[in-house]
Design a protein around this motif. Structure first.
Motif, PDB file in Angstrom:
ATOM      1  N   GLY A  15       0.818  -1.198   0.000  1.00 15.20           N
ATOM      2  CA  GLY A  15       0.000   0.000   0.000  1.00 15.20           C
ATOM      3  C   GLY A  15       0.854   1.251   0.000  1.00 15.20           C
ATOM      4  O   GLY A  15       1.976   1.250   0.502  1.00 15.20           O
ATOM      5  N   THR A  33      -3.028   0.982  -3.825  1.00 18.09           N
ATOM      6  CA  THR A  33      -2.463  -0.333  -3.571  1.00 18.09           C
ATOM      7  C   THR A  33      -2.027  -0.967  -4.880  1.00 18.09           C
ATOM      8  O   THR A  33      -2.645  -0.769  -5.924  1.00 18.09           O
ATOM      9  CB  THR A  33      -3.486  -1.267  -2.879  1.00 18.09           C
ATOM     10  OG1 THR A  33      -4.682  -1.332  -3.665  1.00 18.09           O
ATOM     11  CG2 THR A  33      -3.813  -0.770  -1.482  1.00 18.09           C
ATOM     12  N   GLU A  61      -7.466  -6.600  -0.511  1.00 14.53           N
ATOM     13  CA  GLU A  61      -7.283  -5.159  -0.697  1.00 14.53           C
ATOM     14  C   GLU A  61      -8.104  -4.360   0.309  1.00 14.53           C
ATOM     15  O   GLU A  61      -7.633  -3.346   0.842  1.00 14.53           O
ATOM     16  CB  GLU A  61      -7.670  -4.765  -2.126  1.00 14.53           C
ATOM     17  CG  GLU A  61      -6.652  -5.185  -3.170  1.00 14.53           C
ATOM     18  CD  GLU A  61      -6.791  -4.391  -4.465  1.00 14.53           C
ATOM     19  OE1 GLU A  61      -7.301  -3.247  -4.413  1.00 14.53           O
ATOM     20  OE2 GLU A  61      -6.401  -4.912  -5.514  1.00 14.53           O
ATOM     21  N   HIS A  77      -6.634  -1.743   3.133  1.00 10.32           N
ATOM     22  CA  HIS A  77      -7.072  -0.354   3.309  1.00 10.32           C
ATOM     23  C   HIS A  77      -7.486  -0.093   4.762  1.00 10.32           C
ATOM     24  O   HIS A  77      -7.221   0.995   5.300  1.00 10.32           O
ATOM     25  CB  HIS A  77      -8.221  -0.035   2.354  1.00 10.32           C
ATOM     26  CG  HIS A  77      -7.774   0.338   0.975  1.00 10.32           C
ATOM     27  ND1 HIS A  77      -7.443   1.628   0.622  1.00 10.32           N
ATOM     28  CD2 HIS A  77      -7.585  -0.425  -0.143  1.00 10.32           C
ATOM     29  CE1 HIS A  77      -7.085   1.654  -0.651  1.00 10.32           C
ATOM     30  NE2 HIS A  77      -7.151   0.425  -1.141  1.00 10.32           N
TER      31      HIS A  77
END
Length: 396
Positions: A198, A207, A238, A242
């Motif tokens: 990231g 990312t 993903e 985050h």
């Protein structure tokens, strides 16, 4: 100009890096085309990064060394978690030099127990775990979880500081081998390990595509991109990445290691710096993780994280039985292989299983069909090719 300027200029600012290993070397190599000078602080004379950056000789937590580094630079960052967050805070305030990622993030990350508890309290999925201070603590964890992975809370890497404890009879020896503060995690019977690199910029988070990490003896051997997993799992990885980045403060690149377990995702570990599993980005992505880190910590616009092709990176580890001067042979095996690139880390001594470099192999694409679509080389075939190229290398 100031590092946070909306309009970067070339030549640019000077970036200070605590640590001058292979990550510092590749950061400096990525910074040079941007007109950014790099100065590193490292205790090893002629450290790997010294070929591309100026070096201050000193320990990572040396107050005089960190102060000199700050005095010479516009922004500070680090490529190793052995940097001292309290010292970075003090020097940053005194010299009016920003540090990214922030020392607060380093405080969270450097202690694996604090790291996991921070994530768990925020609802980020992690393995079950317990603090271990005594043999009795470890025995209780082994019985509760039916076996654990004992981890040093600080300083462990490449499998060092990790000890499997399947039975209470192993508890005393395991805790003695750690030799310090520890935590116990329930064994995770994972399907594969994934990683997400990231990038946190001044006003956006990006990312790279999800990678798959292949380990042997707790050491990363290869990273395969894209990961050989279902699209829904990659999307979930993903999303979890985050969530992790939302909890950490400061700009830069973060390496997020994840377990895939029956379609679900658990966080393994997080590094607030470029990561071994992101080395593929040098040849395989539009902008490497190292250039992204330079851009991010300086407050410059981020580059694209698009994958150019199927890509495999394979670590070159020390194949010797005892330490010796480092001399890599059969290099022509890499130089003559289509789509292959060699990265040598410049370490003067090779030791058993020490990371000495890596090989990246990018996939071929066949000509497009009538719809303009290209077919990329099969990822399993590419992995075999990368291993074959890497395994021809040796140390003499």
């Amino acid at each position: 100009m100031t590092p946070d300027s909306d309009s970067p200029t070339v030549p640019g600012p000077t970036l200070g890096v605590v640590g001058g290993g292979q990550l510092g070397r590749m950061l400096a190599e990525a910074a040079a085309p941007l007109g950014v000078d790099v100065v590193v602080l490292d205790p090893t004379p002629d450290c790997p990064a010294s070929v591309a950056a100026d070096q201050i000789l000193g320990a990572f937590d040396d107050p005089d060394g960190v102060a000199e580094l700050a005095a010479r630079c516009d922004v500070l960052t680090y490529e190793i978690e052995l940097a001292d967050p309290d010292l970075l805070d003090t020097v940053s305030e005194r010299e009016d030099v920003p540090v990214h990622p922030s020392p607060d993030t380093l405080r969270v990350i450097e202690d694996k127990l604090d790291q996991k508890r921070t994530f768990a309290e925020a609802g980020v999925p992690v393995p079950e775990l317990r603090r271990v201070d005594t043999v009795a603590d470890l025995e209780a964890a082994v019985e509760a979880f039916d076996g654990v992975m004992l981890k040093a809370r600080r300083g462990g890497y490449d499998g060092r500081g990790n000890v499997p404890v399947p039975d209470v009879d192993d508890a005393t020896d395991a805790l003695d081998s750690i030799g310090g503060a520890a935590m116990a995690e329930a064994f995770v019977d994972f399907d594969r390990e994934l990683s997400v690199i990231g990038v946190v910029g001044s006003d956006e988070v990006r990312t790279f595509p999800v990678g798959e990490n292949v380990h042997e003896e707790e050491i990363l051997r290869e990273t395969v991109v894209p990961a050989r997993t279902a699209p829904a799992v990659a999307d979930r990885a993903e999303a979890v990445a985050h969530d992790v980045l939302d909890l950490l403060d400061g700009r830069g690149v973060y390496g997020i290691e994840l377990f895939e377990v029956d379609g679900e995702i658990l966080v393994n570990e997080v590094a607030p710096r470029p990561h071994n599993s992101g080395h593929w980005t040098i040849e395989g992505a539009s902008t490497s993780q190292f250039e992204q880190h330079v851009r991010a910590v300086l407050g410059w616009p981020l580059g694209s994280t698009r994958r150019r092709s199927n890509t495999v990176s394979a670590n070159v580890l020390g194949t010797v039985d005892s330490p010796r001067d480092a001399r890599l042979v059969n290099v022509d095996a890499v130089l003559s292989a289509p789509g292959a690139a060699l990265h040598w880390y410049g370490k003067h001594e090779v030791r058993p299983l020490r990371k000495m470099g890596h090989v990246t192999v990018v996939g071929d694409a066949t000509p497009g069909d009538g719809d303009g679509q290209n077919e990329e080389e099969d990822i399993d075939s590419l992995l075999r090719r990368a291993r074959d190229v890497r395994d021809r290398l040796d140390f003499h």
